[in-house]
Design a protein around this motif. Sequence first.
Motif, PDB file in Angstrom:
ATOM      1  N   GLN A 140     -98.956  77.926 -63.067  1.00 40.00           N
ATOM      2  CA  GLN A 140     -99.095  77.082 -61.672  1.00 40.00           C
ATOM      3  C   GLN A 140     -99.350  75.506 -62.108  1.00 40.00           C
ATOM      4  O   GLN A 140     -98.873  74.794 -61.366  1.00 40.00           O
ATOM      5  CB  GLN A 140    -100.312  77.788 -60.990  1.00 40.00           C
ATOM      6  N   LYS A 141    -100.210  75.365 -63.165  1.00 40.76           N
ATOM      7  CA  LYS A 141    -100.467  74.067 -63.558  1.00 40.76           C
ATOM      8  C   LYS A 141     -99.285  73.314 -63.928  1.00 40.76           C
ATOM      9  O   LYS A 141     -99.126  72.085 -63.537  1.00 40.76           O
ATOM     10  CB  LYS A 141    -101.499  73.812 -64.695  1.00 40.76           C
ATOM     11  N   THR A 147     -93.851  69.096 -59.908  1.00 39.03           N
ATOM     12  CA  THR A 147     -93.519  68.798 -58.716  1.00 39.03           C
ATOM     13  C   THR A 147     -94.054  67.323 -58.446  1.00 39.03           C
ATOM     14  O   THR A 147     -93.593  66.478 -57.758  1.00 39.03           O
ATOM     15  CB  THR A 147     -93.927  69.709 -57.618  1.00 39.03           C
ATOM     16  N   GLN A 148     -95.241  67.029 -58.875  1.00 42.63           N
ATOM     17  CA  GLN A 148     -96.012  65.726 -58.701  1.00 42.63           C
ATOM     18  C   GLN A 148     -95.172  64.512 -59.363  1.00 42.63           C
ATOM     19  O   GLN A 148     -95.334  63.390 -58.989  1.00 42.63           O
ATOM     20  CB  GLN A 148     -97.605  65.939 -59.263  1.00 42.63           C
ATOM     21  N   PRO A 157    -101.290  62.227 -61.877  1.00 45.96           N
ATOM     22  CA  PRO A 157    -102.261  63.216 -61.719  1.00 45.96           C
ATOM     23  C   PRO A 157    -103.249  63.424 -62.718  1.00 45.96           C
ATOM     24  O   PRO A 157    -104.541  63.544 -62.305  1.00 45.96           O
ATOM     25  CB  PRO A 157    -101.185  64.495 -61.619  1.00 45.96           C
ATOM     26  N   GLU A 158    -103.107  63.110 -63.999  1.00 44.27           N
ATOM     27  CA  GLU A 158    -104.147  63.044 -65.158  1.00 44.27           C
ATOM     28  C   GLU A 158    -105.235  62.014 -64.755  1.00 44.27           C
ATOM     29  O   GLU A 158    -106.360  62.191 -64.992  1.00 44.27           O
ATOM     30  CB  GLU A 158    -103.394  62.948 -66.558  1.00 44.27           C
TER      31      GLU A 158
END
Length: 368
Positions: A140-141, A147-148, A157-158
């Motif tokens: 999932q991650k 997608t991000q 995102p990080e």
Amino acid sequence: MDTNFKIHPVNRFGGESEAVKRPREIACFSYDDKHEFHLDDRSMQWYYPPELGADLSKGFEQFDKHDDSKDEHIDSLLKTIMAHEEEEGKKIDANVVTWRGMMTKIMAAPFDDRDGFEMNATLYQDCIFIEENHTHKQAQKSEQQRTQQGWRQQFSPEVMTYWGYKFETLSCLPRPWGEMSRDFIENRDKEVVSNKAQYCSVVRTGIGKTTLCLGGEVDAIWDSKPTQKGAPINWIELKTSVEIRDDKTMQNFERKLMKFWIQSFLLGVPKIIVGFRSQQGILTKLEEIPTAQIPETAAKRGVKTWNANTCINFASAFLEWLRNTIDDEGVWRIKRRHRSGIIEVFKVEEVGHGSILTDEFINWRIKL
Ligand code: A3P
Ligand code: MG
Ligand code: MG
């Protein structure tokens, strides 16, 4: 026996809330700054307000990040329960043992269908032990990262995840304020941020007819732990959120409040400190929110996206159903697909307890 639990229609779970028991801490443990386990409160932290104007991205390159690729199961929770049972000379009386994060997913299920979930469960001595399905979590991650990546965002995102940990470092002290030097307090912005250390509280609580033993991280304490066993503790949950600018960001925040509330409600954390940040990750405002006031405030404001009683009654009904369904040995999967209206429960291993229970725990219980 139907092995699907229907989430919809959620209005079946409306009305007055089922009985809930106030969570009481029965034990605790810590991970130190190398993420090594200790049966004590050495990683407990004290809240002390941060300076506004701080740049939450600062120090990202030095971030000492915990490697979560290894499956830790519920090992630390079991070790802590074992030590507690040895002290008490008897088994805990829970019907369900799990991490707080798993119960958060279940309680949020009526109003959050964006992220599916997968858990593994096993019955042992009249109690269901539930862990996250680590393989699914990892998949999932990676999917989320994939997608991000397509988005044209200023921050990765990080970095945005780092903001949350940075806010914790800016808002906490390793000892009470009176024992800290001014120099330390004023230089928290220079500390290396790490998410390896954690203080985890293990509580006994209840929803409807089900008694639960939950373990979960608490971010900080306001004052000090009361000397009386089981007395409420002034825990603090720290959260960051983007500043509210318009109706859309307001609605997003109201939705986030549901997760904040569930997470804190389950461990008996009475207060949430929200650090509002600009879109650039600058800390601009602090707000103290009493956990118990979130449901009524949401109701008064006419929030339509979620309802606290529904979350409680849903969890109560689901847990009762789960205890009737997982009635045999082996390993079971508890699964909600992305945007699905049902939670599926089915057996994945006919015998044994998979990797959910450690041999150490099983042998301990045989002896007890
Ligand atoms: P924020 O919640 O302020 O974003 P917690 O709030 O549970 O104490 O977690 C601390 C921080 O860990 C979060 O701060 C966030 O940065 C990160 N975090 C926790 N759960 C996460 C998730 N599911 N995805 C991404 N980051 C997460
Ligand atoms: Mg935390
Ligand atoms: Mg937090």
